[in-house]
Write a protein that holds these residues in place. Structure first.
Motif, PDB file in Angstrom:
ATOM      1  N   ALA A 410     -37.036  26.803  71.486  1.00  0.00           N
ATOM      2  CA  ALA A 410     -36.459  26.794  70.141  1.00  0.00           C
ATOM      3  C   ALA A 410     -36.293  28.206  69.603  1.00  0.00           C
ATOM      4  O   ALA A 410     -35.307  28.515  68.915  1.00  0.00           O
ATOM      5  CB  ALA A 410     -37.328  25.962  69.204  1.00  0.00           C
ATOM      6  N   LEU A 411     -37.252  29.097  69.901  1.00  0.00           N
ATOM      7  CA  LEU A 411     -37.159  30.473  69.417  1.00  0.00           C
ATOM      8  C   LEU A 411     -35.962  31.192  70.025  1.00  0.00           C
ATOM      9  O   LEU A 411     -35.223  31.905  69.331  1.00  0.00           O
ATOM     10  CB  LEU A 411     -38.453  31.223  69.754  1.00  0.00           C
ATOM     11  N   PHE A 412     -35.757  31.003  71.325  1.00  0.00           N
ATOM     12  CA  PHE A 412     -34.654  31.681  72.018  1.00  0.00           C
ATOM     13  C   PHE A 412     -33.302  31.106  71.613  1.00  0.00           C
ATOM     14  O   PHE A 412     -32.370  31.854  71.305  1.00  0.00           O
ATOM     15  CB  PHE A 412     -34.866  31.563  73.524  1.00  0.00           C
ATOM     16  N   TRP A 413     -33.182  29.793  71.592  1.00  0.00           N
ATOM     17  CA  TRP A 413     -31.883  29.186  71.280  1.00  0.00           C
ATOM     18  C   TRP A 413     -31.540  29.274  69.792  1.00  0.00           C
ATOM     19  O   TRP A 413     -30.364  29.243  69.424  1.00  0.00           O
ATOM     20  CB  TRP A 413     -31.826  27.750  71.799  1.00  0.00           C
ATOM     21  N   SER A 414     -32.535  29.413  68.934  1.00  0.00           N
ATOM     22  CA  SER A 414     -32.209  29.645  67.521  1.00  0.00           C
ATOM     23  C   SER A 414     -31.615  31.038  67.339  1.00  0.00           C
ATOM     24  O   SER A 414     -30.819  31.272  66.420  1.00  0.00           O
ATOM     25  CB  SER A 414     -33.459  29.480  66.649  1.00  0.00           C
ATOM     26  N   TRP A 417     -27.907  30.736  67.753  1.00  0.00           N
ATOM     27  CA  TRP A 417     -27.249  30.256  66.540  1.00  0.00           C
ATOM     28  C   TRP A 417     -27.328  31.294  65.418  1.00  0.00           C
ATOM     29  O   TRP A 417     -26.448  31.364  64.564  1.00  0.00           O
ATOM     30  CB  TRP A 417     -27.843  28.918  66.098  1.00  0.00           C
ATOM     31  N   GLY A 418     -28.385  32.105  65.433  1.00  0.00           N
ATOM     32  CA  GLY A 418     -28.450  33.181  64.452  1.00  0.00           C
ATOM     33  C   GLY A 418     -27.289  34.142  64.592  1.00  0.00           C
ATOM     34  O   GLY A 418     -26.756  34.643  63.592  1.00  0.00           O
ATOM     35  N   ASP A 419     -26.875  34.414  65.843  1.00  0.00           N
ATOM     36  CA  ASP A 419     -25.680  35.243  66.063  1.00  0.00           C
ATOM     37  C   ASP A 419     -24.463  34.624  65.389  1.00  0.00           C
ATOM     38  O   ASP A 419     -23.681  35.303  64.712  1.00  0.00           O
ATOM     39  CB  ASP A 419     -25.400  35.391  67.560  1.00  0.00           C
ATOM     40  N   LEU A 420     -24.262  33.328  65.619  1.00  0.00           N
ATOM     41  CA  LEU A 420     -23.052  32.662  65.133  1.00  0.00           C
ATOM     42  C   LEU A 420     -23.055  32.501  63.611  1.00  0.00           C
ATOM     43  O   LEU A 420     -22.000  32.571  62.970  1.00  0.00           O
ATOM     44  CB  LEU A 420     -22.913  31.297  65.798  1.00  0.00           C
ATOM     45  N   LEU A 421     -24.239  32.281  63.035  1.00  0.00           N
ATOM     46  CA  LEU A 421     -24.326  32.038  61.594  1.00  0.00           C
ATOM     47  C   LEU A 421     -24.547  33.329  60.800  1.00  0.00           C
ATOM     48  O   LEU A 421     -24.752  33.283  59.593  1.00  0.00           O
ATOM     49  CB  LEU A 421     -25.448  31.043  61.300  1.00  0.00           C
ATOM     50  N   ARG A 422     -24.520  34.470  61.496  1.00  0.00           N
ATOM     51  CA  ARG A 422     -24.603  35.783  60.843  1.00  0.00           C
ATOM     52  C   ARG A 422     -25.918  35.972  60.076  1.00  0.00           C
ATOM     53  O   ARG A 422     -25.931  36.468  58.949  1.00  0.00           O
ATOM     54  CB  ARG A 422     -23.400  36.009  59.926  1.00  0.00           C
ATOM     55  N   TYR A 436     -34.141  31.131  56.843  1.00  0.00           N
ATOM     56  CA  TYR A 436     -32.985  30.570  57.559  1.00  0.00           C
ATOM     57  C   TYR A 436     -33.335  30.393  59.045  1.00  0.00           C
ATOM     58  O   TYR A 436     -33.033  29.359  59.653  1.00  0.00           O
ATOM     59  CB  TYR A 436     -31.799  31.516  57.387  1.00  0.00           C
ATOM     60  N   SER A 437     -34.006  31.397  59.618  1.00  0.00           N
ATOM     61  CA  SER A 437     -34.370  31.315  61.031  1.00  0.00           C
ATOM     62  C   SER A 437     -35.373  30.203  61.285  1.00  0.00           C
ATOM     63  O   SER A 437     -35.305  29.499  62.304  1.00  0.00           O
ATOM     64  CB  SER A 437     -34.947  32.652  61.502  1.00  0.00           C
ATOM     65  N   GLN A 438     -36.328  30.027  60.369  1.00  0.00           N
ATOM     66  CA  GLN A 438     -37.295  28.941  60.521  1.00  0.00           C
ATOM     67  C   GLN A 438     -36.605  27.583  60.453  1.00  0.00           C
ATOM     68  O   GLN A 438     -36.987  26.646  61.168  1.00  0.00           O
ATOM     69  CB  GLN A 438     -38.374  29.058  59.445  1.00  0.00           C
ATOM     70  N   TRP A 439     -35.590  27.474  59.608  1.00  0.00           N
ATOM     71  CA  TRP A 439     -34.820  26.214  59.551  1.00  0.00           C
ATOM     72  C   TRP A 439     -34.107  25.977  60.882  1.00  0.00           C
ATOM     73  O   TRP A 439     -34.114  24.854  61.406  1.00  0.00           O
ATOM     74  CB  TRP A 439     -33.811  26.276  58.408  1.00  0.00           C
ATOM     75  N   LEU A 706     -36.426  37.407  68.023  1.00  0.00           N
ATOM     76  CA  LEU A 706     -36.167  38.106  66.770  1.00  0.00           C
ATOM     77  C   LEU A 706     -35.210  37.306  65.892  1.00  0.00           C
ATOM     78  O   LEU A 706     -34.146  36.869  66.346  1.00  0.00           O
ATOM     79  CB  LEU A 706     -35.574  39.489  67.045  1.00  0.00           C
ATOM     80  N   PRO A 707     -35.540  37.134  64.616  1.00  0.00           N
ATOM     81  CA  PRO A 707     -34.667  36.354  63.733  1.00  0.00           C
ATOM     82  C   PRO A 707     -33.421  37.098  63.278  1.00  0.00           C
ATOM     83  O   PRO A 707     -32.466  36.482  62.816  1.00  0.00           O
ATOM     84  CB  PRO A 707     -35.581  36.040  62.543  1.00  0.00           C
ATOM     85  N   ALA A 708     -33.421  38.425  63.405  1.00  0.00           N
ATOM     86  CA  ALA A 708     -32.266  39.221  62.975  1.00  0.00           C
ATOM     87  C   ALA A 708     -32.283  40.548  63.717  1.00  0.00           C
ATOM     88  O   ALA A 708     -33.341  41.018  64.149  1.00  0.00           O
ATOM     89  CB  ALA A 708     -32.290  39.452  61.463  1.00  0.00           C
TER      90      ALA A 708
END
Length: 835
Positions: A410-414, A417-422, A436-439, A706-708
């Motif tokens: 979940a950490l890696f694949w989120s 999606w973090g890339d795509l959702l900016r 946002y990353s925790q969601w 990393l979340p960002a």
């Protein structure tokens, strides 16, 4: 025999080329190829159109002649058939099958090939009546076909040389003003048409930056000349063109040497009439490596594979498909095992194109590959040993299930999606990045159905602190940005081009763009006193107006058209209902293609977020099967990922064979790809036993978690420092486009690997694994074997081990020698690439 000097060979080759270009010399290959066309096996001919009616002196009809063979295959013989006109004074048919009128009357055309004939009726009218040139339906298409109104020429937003046309003639009134009125009417000379700038420049009678576009006397030149000579008339009121029909319209499979296909284009008008516009249509290809297209609509295959033929007339586009097959010497289908429906669909395409699927990869390769794809990091030695020691036949399936349950997944694949959702500090602030990353992590960890995931993002309301999905509308800060982001993320459509004009390569119109935008025009945003908090709600006011005429645009979606929505309703709910419907033609296909691309190195549609008719899938049945499976399992992303990972196609060896080395898109073998920046940092840290530390996250956090990308606060004292992650493509997250993450090799990357500070400090750190082992007195052999296993998940070969030992023993400084060996290992493509 004396050998010809090299300079004489070059001179002889040049003479031959010049003779060929001048038409003074022909080679035997063309005739031989014609002889190879299986004309003796033709059992039936089909001619399109079935009958011809030509009205007016400039009308014409392109005949398409199809031969049906005894083995069920078809060949195009439009340029090879013979055409005999019973009354040649009425009609002429060229050797390429184009019929043009001579005089009024009715006649017949006999079409013959391979001893089989077909006869069609031809009627000609209006040859004694003057026919003016249509500005909208002839002049503008002629300018587009010549390239004058293309985006790289006068059709660009600023035009060229102070002369601007609308893109591909989308705005006839504007174009006529530019042609006839601007520049003191010097662009056209109605008294002496040949002296018009519109004709003298593209024929290079006077300098023209765009080069030669026309030749005096050719068809497009004559058409423009006649329109100017007629006084540049405006078309009288009449039926509008409503679309085009292309023949053949369905996918055709053509086998070399019968590797050509002629197309015919018919324009449909509102009054039910049709007109052949093949000579005014533009032809291009989605994959120019597979075939080439002539201006007359003749497509010639050059390689095995599939390509869409992009046919444009005015704003109308059709994209029929052609598949070219060539028999490969010594090819015998090896009937590989199929693990699931993915392999069956892939094998069907490979067998058709005669590409041999690769064998299944080794366990050592598989364990490294699947760890990197699911968790983002290579396996530890203990993890690899546990898998390799497992003797059960279903051990790969069990490992896949185990990895999908681990929290690192979940950490890696989120992060993807973090890339795509900016998700970035610059976009939404530090606290919001973590919320946002925790969601996102919770959504992936719980395997939230994808339709629910999309719905929560699109319909988010309330505080962005208590409802982190609402940050979707902070990164997409206005109506148009929200619409463009949604179209690209969930529909795979890069619709931005339709903002200012109809899309140049797709069916999207400017009206479609603003109709889709109206779903987001009533989204209201209000900041509060709490830092980073925004309140979201759907208001009852706010409309989108068409920039050309100011009309209010109603909510519109593809296929269904305008949607009727109650005035007080949240328009986003209607959009979410339409988008997540099982019948939606985009939603499921886009997401399964994105998942496929993440683990296969390229999408079935590539780029994976660029779905359009002019960019067809490499394997449409495979994409459809994955999408249907996704829908049938309630939009379960883990199910699709598990299905892909369990396929033989995913588990194929990456090493090509003589029977698949030319395949770059049909998945005959696994496609190696460079590790992402974050994966590379984590893999280097794992080899060195010294993971990189990051600010504002847990001390054991990996780069792939990393979340960002911009957690570290700005520090002016560190300006000029090279950021290893940025050099290797970590995105700034300013765009929803997958292209925001760099995946191309660069000189900067090579320099960083060769002598960059990051790797140098990692290897020379006295507290890393390598130096710790040296202090413990471990033998060089054991250290080298461990380095190979940490980096590559395999033991070194005998030659690799012997060479490394010889190098270590030849240096007095053992530590420095082992550092060099470690440096050499992490610079191997086998380490830097997922394979």
């Amino acid at each position: 025999m004396n050998q010809m000097p090299q300079h004489s060979v070059r001179k002889f080759a040049l003479i031959i080329r010049l003779l060929l270009m001048a038409g003074c010399l022909t080679l035997g290959t063309a005739a031989e190829a014609d002889d190879e066309i299986p004309n003796g096996n033709v059992v039936r001919l089909e001619v399109f159109p079935g009958q011809i009616e030509l009205t007016g002196s400039r009308s014409s009809a392109q005949l398409v002649v199809t031969g049906y063979l005894t083995n069920g295959e078809v060949i195009d013989v439009s340029s090879d058939a013979s055409f005999v006109v019973v009354k040649p004074e009425i009609l002429d048919v060229s050797t390429s099958g184009r019929a043009t009128p001579e005089s009024d009357g009715v006649t017949q055309i006999q079409v013959t090939f391979g001893g089989v004939s077909q006869t069609l009726k031809a009627s000609v009218f209006g040859q004694n009546t003057a026919q003016s040139v249509s500005f909208e339906y002839e002049t503008l298409p002629a300018l587009a076909k010549a390239g004058c109104s293309g985006g790289a020429c006068h059709g660009s937003p600023r035009g060229k040389g102070e002369f601007r046309l609308s893109l591909f003639g989308f705005e006839p009134a504007f174009d006529r003003m530019s042609l006839v009125r601007e520049l003191q009417s010097r662009r056209v000379n109605t008294i002496r048409p040949a002296q018009s700038l519109l004709l003298r420049k593209p024929t290079m009678q006077i300098p023209h930056a765009g080069g030669r576009r026309l030749r005096s006397g050719d068809e497009l030149y004559s058409l423009l000349h006649d329109w100017i000579g007629d006084g540049c008339p405006v078309d009288p009121p009449g039926a509008a063109c409503v679309g085009i029909e292309v023949h053949p319209a369905v996918n055709r499979v053509l086998r070399f040497p019968a590797n050509s296909q002629q197309f015919s284009v018919q324009a449909r008008f509102a009054d039910g009439t049709t007109r052949d516009v093949t000579h005014l249509s533009q032809f291009s290809l989605s994959d120019p490596n597979i075939a080439n297209a002539s201006a007359s609509g003749l497509i010639n295959g050059v390689n095995r594979g599939e390509t869409a033929v992009i046919v444009r007339y005015l704003e109308f586009i059709e994209t029929p498909l052609l598949t070219f097959v060539r028999d490969v010497d010594d090819f015998v289908w090896n009937s590989p095992p199929t693990f699931n429906y993915i392999d069956r669909n892939v094998d069907q395409k490979l067998k058709q194109l005669q590409y041999q699927p690769a064998d299944v990869c080794s366990d050592e390769t598989f364990v490294r590959r699947v760890y990197l794809d699911v968790l983002g990091t290579p396996p530890t030695i203990e993890e690899a040993d546990r898998f390799l020691a497992d003797a059960l036949p279903e051990k790969r399936q069990r490992l896949i299930d185990e990895l999908l349950r681990r929290p690192e997944f979940a950490l890696f694949w989120s992060q993807k999606w973090g890339d795509l959702l900016r998700v970035s500090r610059q976009q939404i602030g530090l606290d919001s990045v973590f919320k946002y990353s925790q969601w996102l992590q919770a959504a992936i960890s719980s395997n939230m159905p994808y339709d629910q995931f999309a719905r929560e993002l699109l319909t988010a309301s309330g505080s962005t602190i208590t409802s982190p999905a609402g940050n979707y509308y902070r990164t997409a800060a206005d109506t148009l940005d929200a619409m463009e982001s949604t179209a690209q993320l969930f529909m795979g459509t890069r619709i931005q081009c339709a903002k200012c004009h109809n899309h140049p390569f797709e069916r999207w119109t400017q009206s479609n763009y603003y109709g889709l935008a109206s779903f987001f025009s009533q989204v209201q945003r209000r900041k509060t006193d709490r830092p980073e908090e925004v309140i979201l709600w759907s208001g009852s006011t706010g409309e989108v107006h068409h920039p050309a005429d100011g009309r209010v645009m109603k909510p519109w979606v593809p296929v269904s058209g305008e949607l009727e929505i109650a005035a007080a309703a949240d328009r986003r709910l209607a959009l979410a209902d339409w988008l997540t419907s099982p019948e939606n033609p985009f939603f499921a296909r886009v997401e399964v293609n994105r998942i496929w691309a993440q683990v296969m190195g390229r999408g079935i549609v590539e780029p994976f977020d660029d779905f359009r008719d002019s960019n067809p899938p490499a394997n449409a049945p495979l994409l459809d099967a994955l999408a249907q499976d996704f829908v049938d399992h309630g939009f379960d992303r883990n199910h699709i990922l598990r299905t892909i990972l369990n396929s033989r196609t995913y588990q194929a060896d990456s090493r090509p064979s003589q029977f698949n080395r030319d395949d770059l898109k049909y998945f005959s073998h696994y496609m190696p790809r460079q590790l992402t920046a974050e994966q590379l940092v984590d893999a280097l840290g794992q080899v060195a036993g010294k993971p990189k530390q990051f600010e504002l996250v847990a001390t054991d956090a990996k780069a792939t978690w990393l979340p960002a990308p911009d957690l570290r606060p700005h520090d002016r004292s560190k300006l000029g420092e090279v950021d290893f992650l940025k050099v290797f493509g970590q995105p700034e997250r300013q765009s929803v486009c997958e292209c925001d993450r760099g995946d191309d090799s660069s000189l900067g990357q090579a320099l960083e690997l060769l002598n960059g500070s990051f790797i140098n400090l990692l290897l020379t750190d006295g507290n890393n694994r390598l130096h710790h082992n040296i202090r413990l007195g471990r033998p060089a052999k054991d250290i080298i074997v461990e380095l190979y296993r940490l980096a590559l998940s395999r033991y070194p070969s005998e030659s690799e081990l012997n060479n490394s030992l010889a190098y270590a023993e030849s240096h007095a400084d053992k530590a420095r020698a082992l550092e060099d060996i470690c440096w050499a290992i992490v610079n191997k493509s086998e380490f830097l690439f997922q394979h």
